[in-house]
Motif scaffolding. Structure first.
Motif, PDB file in Angstrom:
ATOM      1  N   ARG A  25       0.836  -1.210   0.000  1.00 16.96           N
ATOM      2  CA  ARG A  25       0.000   0.000   0.000  1.00 16.96           C
ATOM      3  C   ARG A  25       0.868   1.256   0.000  1.00 16.96           C
ATOM      4  O   ARG A  25       0.596   2.220  -0.712  1.00 16.96           O
ATOM      5  CB  ARG A  25      -0.951  -0.005   1.196  1.00 16.96           C
ATOM      6  N   LEU A  28       3.050   1.479  -3.477  1.00 18.08           N
ATOM      7  CA  LEU A  28       2.216   1.730  -4.649  1.00 18.08           C
ATOM      8  C   LEU A  28       1.334   2.961  -4.498  1.00 18.08           C
ATOM      9  O   LEU A  28       0.777   3.453  -5.471  1.00 18.08           O
ATOM     10  CB  LEU A  28       1.340   0.516  -4.963  1.00 18.08           C
ATOM     11  N   VAL A  30      -1.568   3.202  -2.795  1.00 21.44           N
ATOM     12  CA  VAL A  30      -2.978   2.846  -2.930  1.00 21.44           C
ATOM     13  C   VAL A  30      -3.527   2.449  -1.563  1.00 21.44           C
ATOM     14  O   VAL A  30      -2.780   2.135  -0.637  1.00 21.44           O
ATOM     15  CB  VAL A  30      -3.184   1.696  -3.931  1.00 21.44           C
ATOM     16  N   ASN A  34      -4.155  -5.231  -4.215  1.00 21.12           N
ATOM     17  CA  ASN A  34      -4.822  -5.890  -5.337  1.00 21.12           C
ATOM     18  C   ASN A  34      -4.879  -7.403  -5.149  1.00 21.12           C
ATOM     19  O   ASN A  34      -4.051  -8.006  -4.473  1.00 21.12           O
ATOM     20  CB  ASN A  34      -4.116  -5.558  -6.648  1.00 21.12           C
ATOM     21  N   TYR A  58       9.543  -1.178  -8.214  1.00 20.78           N
ATOM     22  CA  TYR A  58       8.452  -0.266  -7.885  1.00 20.78           C
ATOM     23  C   TYR A  58       8.998   0.964  -7.162  1.00 20.78           C
ATOM     24  O   TYR A  58       8.639   2.108  -7.476  1.00 20.78           O
ATOM     25  CB  TYR A  58       7.424  -0.957  -6.978  1.00 20.78           C
ATOM     26  N   TYR A 107      -7.520   2.244 -10.260  1.00 21.12           N
ATOM     27  CA  TYR A 107      -7.247   1.046 -11.059  1.00 21.12           C
ATOM     28  C   TYR A 107      -6.385   1.371 -12.273  1.00 21.12           C
ATOM     29  O   TYR A 107      -5.542   0.552 -12.671  1.00 21.12           O
ATOM     30  CB  TYR A 107      -8.554   0.375 -11.466  1.00 21.12           C
ATOM     31  N   HIS A 109      -4.061   3.503 -12.300  1.00 18.33           N
ATOM     32  CA  HIS A 109      -2.718   3.630 -11.722  1.00 18.33           C
ATOM     33  C   HIS A 109      -2.074   2.264 -11.518  1.00 18.33           C
ATOM     34  O   HIS A 109      -0.909   2.054 -11.860  1.00 18.33           O
ATOM     35  CB  HIS A 109      -2.829   4.386 -10.391  1.00 18.33           C
ATOM     36  N   THR A 110      -2.829   1.323 -10.962  1.00 23.48           N
ATOM     37  CA  THR A 110      -2.232   0.024 -10.605  1.00 23.48           C
ATOM     38  C   THR A 110      -2.234  -0.971 -11.753  1.00 23.48           C
ATOM     39  O   THR A 110      -1.345  -1.824 -11.826  1.00 23.48           O
ATOM     40  CB  THR A 110      -2.961  -0.591  -9.398  1.00 23.48           C
ATOM     41  N   ASN A 111      -3.219  -0.900 -12.666  1.00 16.60           N
ATOM     42  CA  ASN A 111      -3.299  -1.893 -13.736  1.00 16.60           C
ATOM     43  C   ASN A 111      -2.080  -1.861 -14.643  1.00 16.60           C
ATOM     44  O   ASN A 111      -1.516  -2.905 -14.994  1.00 16.60           O
ATOM     45  CB  ASN A 111      -4.562  -1.673 -14.585  1.00 16.60           C
ATOM     46  N   MET A 113       0.908  -0.684 -14.025  1.00 15.12           N
ATOM     47  CA  MET A 113       2.093  -1.144 -13.299  1.00 15.12           C
ATOM     48  C   MET A 113       2.086  -2.659 -13.154  1.00 15.12           C
ATOM     49  O   MET A 113       3.109  -3.324 -13.355  1.00 15.12           O
ATOM     50  CB  MET A 113       2.181  -0.460 -11.944  1.00 15.12           C
ATOM     51  N   ALA A 114       0.933  -3.217 -12.801  1.00 15.03           N
ATOM     52  CA  ALA A 114       0.855  -4.669 -12.638  1.00 15.03           C
ATOM     53  C   ALA A 114       1.076  -5.389 -13.962  1.00 15.03           C
ATOM     54  O   ALA A 114       1.704  -6.459 -14.002  1.00 15.03           O
ATOM     55  CB  ALA A 114      -0.502  -5.052 -12.048  1.00 15.03           C
TER      56      ALA A 114
END
Length: 275
Positions: A25, A28, A30, A34, A58, A107, A109-111, A113-114
């Motif tokens: 958290r 990232l 967030v 996830n 990261y 999402y 932001h994280t999608n 990166m993932a």
């Protein structure tokens, strides 16, 4: 059901798992962990190894840099601007739209990166050598403000018609049976009218192949960007024992191979339309 695949909930996490969740958290930026990370937590040794391998990329901005390049190269289905009175007619007030935009922003932001990080990690686990590319470079990343997200709703706790709509939306862009249920739709289920609106937006490009084409193109872009991270992983991340490597790769595959890139495109499309 609370999660579509076996997963450790954030509330139930203890010890090392809770500490890694808190670090995810923080790093990232967030408010939620996830599903892929919570799924890895169900496999003994998987979460510590995966996070230890990817955390430096990261933390130094390498993942964010590749993710930003991926997002900028996405080619999304075209859609005219939506007028404000359309949302008003759906009963969505300004504060509703602000919260919906926050969900989409988190999402988005994280999608990306993932997509690049997990594709690179799976390639490393599978022993694939990076292509003839330069390694990702660390880059300064400005601390983004934390985005508040509403409670992640259980599919079983939704009204039947809303649950059916979530399931239907999850089928858009899916390229294989038994796809993981994307958490984004469960967050957006706080606003059923928006889910209905999303169906109207996504059904045409899904039926005529434009959505599939955009997802396939995004998958290729993600793989290209992931190769630059793989150069770094190949030099720094020692492989776990073969049995654990195979289990981690298998756990990541449904996410990196399907749902994350699918949702990268869909979320970016919805975010642009709902701007």
């Amino acid at each position: 059901m609370s999660d579509p695949v076996p997963a450790v909930t954030e509330a139930a996490a203890t010890g090392e798992t809770a500490a890694i969740f808190a670090d995810i958290r923080q790093v990232l930026g967030v408010d939620v962990v996830n599903l892929v990370w919570r799924h890895l937590a169900t496999i003994d040794g998987a979460l510590p190894w995966a996070w230890r391998a990817l955390r430096p990329l990261y933390a130094d901005g390498s993942v964010a840099g590749e993710a930003a390049a991926l997002r900028s190269d996405l080619v999304l289905p075209s859609m005219p601007a939506i007028r404000p009175e359309v949302y008003a007619g759906l009963g969505l007030r300004p504060n509703d739209l602000a919260a919906i935009r926050d969900v989409l922003a988190a999402y988005d932001h994280t999608n990306a990166m993932a997509a690049v990080a997990l594709t690179a990690l799976r390639a490393r686990l599978d022993g694939r050598a990076p292509g003839n590319v330069e390694a990702s470079e660390p880059m300064p990343v400005a601390a983004a403000p934390r985005i508040w997200l509403p409670k992640l709703l259980d599919l079983s706790g939704l009204r039947p018609e809303t649950a059916a709509l979530v399931t239907t939306l999850n089928g858009f862009g899916t390229r294989r049976p038994g796809a993981v249920l994307a958490s984004m739709y469960r967050h957006l289920a706080h606003w059923p009218p928006y889910l209905s609106f999303a169906w109207l937006l996504l059904a045409p490009p899904d039926s005529d192949g434009r959505l599939a084409g955009a997802i396939d193109a995004a998958q290729r872009l993600a793989a290209s960007r992931a190769d630059r991270l793989l150069v770094r992983l190949a030099a720094s991340a020692a492989l776990p024992p073969p049995a654990l490597a195979a289990r981690i790769s298998a756990a990541i595959e449904p996410f990196a191979g399907d749902v994350i890139v699918k949702m990268l495109v869909i979320c970016a499309f919805l975010r642009r339309v709902t701007a």
